[in-house]
Design an enzyme around this catalytic site. Structure first.
Site, PDB file in Angstrom:
ATOM      1  N   ASN A  10      -5.372 -11.306 -32.480  1.00 22.09           N
ATOM      2  CA  ASN A  10      -6.274 -10.731 -31.468  1.00 22.09           C
ATOM      3  C   ASN A  10      -6.602 -11.837 -30.473  1.00 22.09           C
ATOM      4  OD1 ASN A  10      -8.316  -9.563 -29.996  1.00 22.09           O
ATOM      5  ND2 ASN A  10      -9.817  -9.578 -31.672  1.00 22.09           N
ATOM      6  N   TRP A  11      -6.034 -11.693 -29.290  1.00 18.84           N
ATOM      7  CA  TRP A  11      -6.202 -12.762 -28.291  1.00 18.84           C
ATOM      8  C   TRP A  11      -7.535 -12.656 -27.549  1.00 18.84           C
ATOM      9  CZ3 TRP A  11      -0.711 -13.149 -25.520  1.00 18.84           C
ATOM     10  CH2 TRP A  11       0.249 -13.480 -26.481  1.00 18.84           C
ATOM     11  N   LYS A  12      -8.259 -11.585 -27.782  1.00 21.14           N
ATOM     12  CA  LYS A  12      -9.566 -11.376 -27.134  1.00 21.14           C
ATOM     13  C   LYS A  12      -9.451 -11.564 -25.611  1.00 21.14           C
ATOM     14  CE  LYS A  12     -11.811 -12.826 -31.343  1.00 21.14           C
ATOM     15  NZ  LYS A  12     -13.066 -13.114 -32.001  1.00 21.14           N
ATOM     16  N   HIS A  96     -13.912  -3.249 -33.208  1.00 20.48           N
ATOM     17  CA  HIS A  96     -14.144  -4.678 -33.471  1.00 20.48           C
ATOM     18  C   HIS A  96     -15.646  -4.951 -33.388  1.00 20.48           C
ATOM     19  CE1 HIS A  96     -14.035  -9.027 -33.027  1.00 20.48           C
ATOM     20  NE2 HIS A  96     -12.805  -8.986 -33.498  1.00 20.48           N
ATOM     21  N   GLU A  98     -17.230  -7.207 -32.036  1.00 19.72           N
ATOM     22  CA  GLU A  98     -17.689  -7.590 -30.691  1.00 19.72           C
ATOM     23  C   GLU A  98     -17.927  -6.341 -29.841  1.00 19.72           C
ATOM     24  OE1 GLU A  98     -14.533 -10.406 -29.951  1.00 19.72           O
ATOM     25  OE2 GLU A  98     -15.381 -11.698 -31.501  1.00 19.72           O
ATOM     26  N   GLY A 174     -15.079 -16.094 -35.848  1.00 25.37           N
ATOM     27  CA  GLY A 174     -15.242 -17.146 -34.847  1.00 25.37           C
ATOM     28  C   GLY A 174     -16.227 -18.231 -35.262  1.00 25.37           C
ATOM     29  N   SER A 214     -12.079 -16.010 -39.349  1.00 22.37           N
ATOM     30  CA  SER A 214     -11.715 -17.425 -39.469  1.00 22.37           C
ATOM     31  C   SER A 214     -10.502 -17.664 -40.375  1.00 22.37           C
ATOM     32  CB  SER A 214     -12.912 -18.253 -39.933  1.00 22.37           C
ATOM     33  OG  SER A 214     -13.959 -18.169 -38.967  1.00 22.37           O
ATOM     34  N   GLY A 235      -8.129 -14.215 -35.001  1.00 20.86           N
ATOM     35  CA  GLY A 235      -8.602 -14.438 -33.642  1.00 20.86           C
ATOM     36  C   GLY A 235      -8.182 -15.815 -33.154  1.00 20.86           C
TER      37      GLY A 235
HETATM   38  C1  PEP Z   1     -11.218 -11.524 -34.774  1.00 19.89           C
HETATM   39  O1  PEP Z   1     -11.362 -11.672 -33.598  1.00 19.89           O
HETATM   40  O2  PEP Z   1     -10.950 -10.402 -35.197  1.00 19.89           O
HETATM   41  C2  PEP Z   1     -11.346 -12.685 -35.656  1.00 19.89           C
HETATM   42  C3  PEP Z   1     -11.240 -12.496 -36.933  1.00 19.89           C
HETATM   43  O3  PEP Z   1     -11.582 -13.905 -35.061  1.00 19.89           O
HETATM   44  P1  PEP Z   1     -11.489 -15.355 -35.767  1.00 19.89           P
HETATM   45  O4  PEP Z   1     -10.184 -15.392 -36.532  1.00 19.89           O
HETATM   46  O5  PEP Z   1     -11.536 -16.326 -34.648  1.00 19.89           O
HETATM   47  O6  PEP Z   1     -12.663 -15.468 -36.704  1.00 19.89           O
END
Ligand code: PEP
Length: 252
Positions: A10-12, A96, A98, A174, A214, A235
């Site tokens: 997931n490049w957000k 998600h 977010e 994150g 993470s 992410g």
């Molecule tokens: C995500 O955005 O779905 C995610 C799990 O981010 P990260 O791996 O940075 O925690």
């Protein structure tokens, strides 16, 4: 009962077009020859067309980071499933944390998105997960049950590969804090059992449940070793070609 592991990036809201092209190219190269797992990347909407050109003909599946449920109309800021299909997207991240937390998306809205995606042949990656305060208050499983039941309300899954779930504890996204393998497995097993009450056994046992929060090159092997963890939604570490390559090459 073999579930094909799925590694999803997931490049957000990251990557210029040039960065997206380069990163997608690196992912395509990293996947060559891997036949026992699936890979998905979800660039920002602006980079979908560019990345579609790079992944065309490869085994990398293209995903959007959200999707509307309507085919067209007065929905400012939204993207229709048919528009995504036209670009070569076959998957979409939905719900998600977010979207839920920053943009106020509700369980009911998320359910509409899931239904809309499926109507147009887009595989949802339905995200759910508890916040830190919910975990500390002992509400984790109740939250997961509410989000999964609501997200899948009225959704008939005929082909298990057409629906992907992703457990993403909000406190682990994150933050660099990963759920332990035991915490993650406990949640996944709970959701697997929940699915068994909602769908036929053969369907519930085959649906994939990803872990996200993470995930990195150092913890992916242990997480994916767990019996109910069928892949990872990544992410931050999906934005670095070398770390995502190592994650793609996880060893169970
Ligand atoms: C995500 O955005 O779905 C995610 C799990 O981010 P990260 O791996 O940075 O925690």
């Amino acid at each position: 009962m073999q579930r094909i592991p799925l590694i999803a990036g997931n490049w957000k809201m990251h990557t210029s077009l040039a960065e997206a092209r380069a990163l997608a190219g690196a992912v395509v190269s990293a996947c060559k020859g891997l036949t026992d797992r699936e890979i998905m990347i979800a660039p920002p909407f602006t980079a979908l067309a560019t990345v579609a050109e790079v992944v065309r003909g490869s085994q990398v599946r293209l995903a959007a980071q959200n999707v509307c449920w309507e085919e067209q109309g007065a929905f400012t800021g939204e993207i229709a499933p048919s528009m995504l299909r036209e670009l070569g997207c076959s998957m979409a991240i939905i719900g998600h944390s977010e979207r839920r937390q920053i943009f106020g998306e509700t369980d009911a809205l998320i359910n509409q998105r899931v239904a809309g995606a499926m109507r147009f042949g887009i595989t949802p990656v339905l995200c759910f997960g508890e916040t830190l305060s919910e975990r500390e208050a002992g509400q984790t499983m109740a939250v997961l049950e509410r989000q999964v039941r609501a997200g899948l309300s009225g959704i008939n899954v005929v082909e298990p590969a057409s629906m992907v779930l992703a457990y993403e504890p909000v406190w682990a996204i994150g933050t660099g804090k990963t759920a332990s393998e035991e915490q993650a497995q406990e949640a996944h097993e709970f959701v697997r059992n929940l699915l068994l009450t909602m769908y036929e056994k053969s369907i519930a046992q085959q649906m994939r449940i990803l872990y996200g929060g993470s995930v990195n090159s150092g913890n992916v092997d242990a997480l994916l070793h767990q019996p109910d963890i069928d892949g990872a939604l990544v992410g931050g570490a999906s934005l670095k070609a070398d770390s995502f390559e190592r994650i793609i090459h996880f060893r169970q």
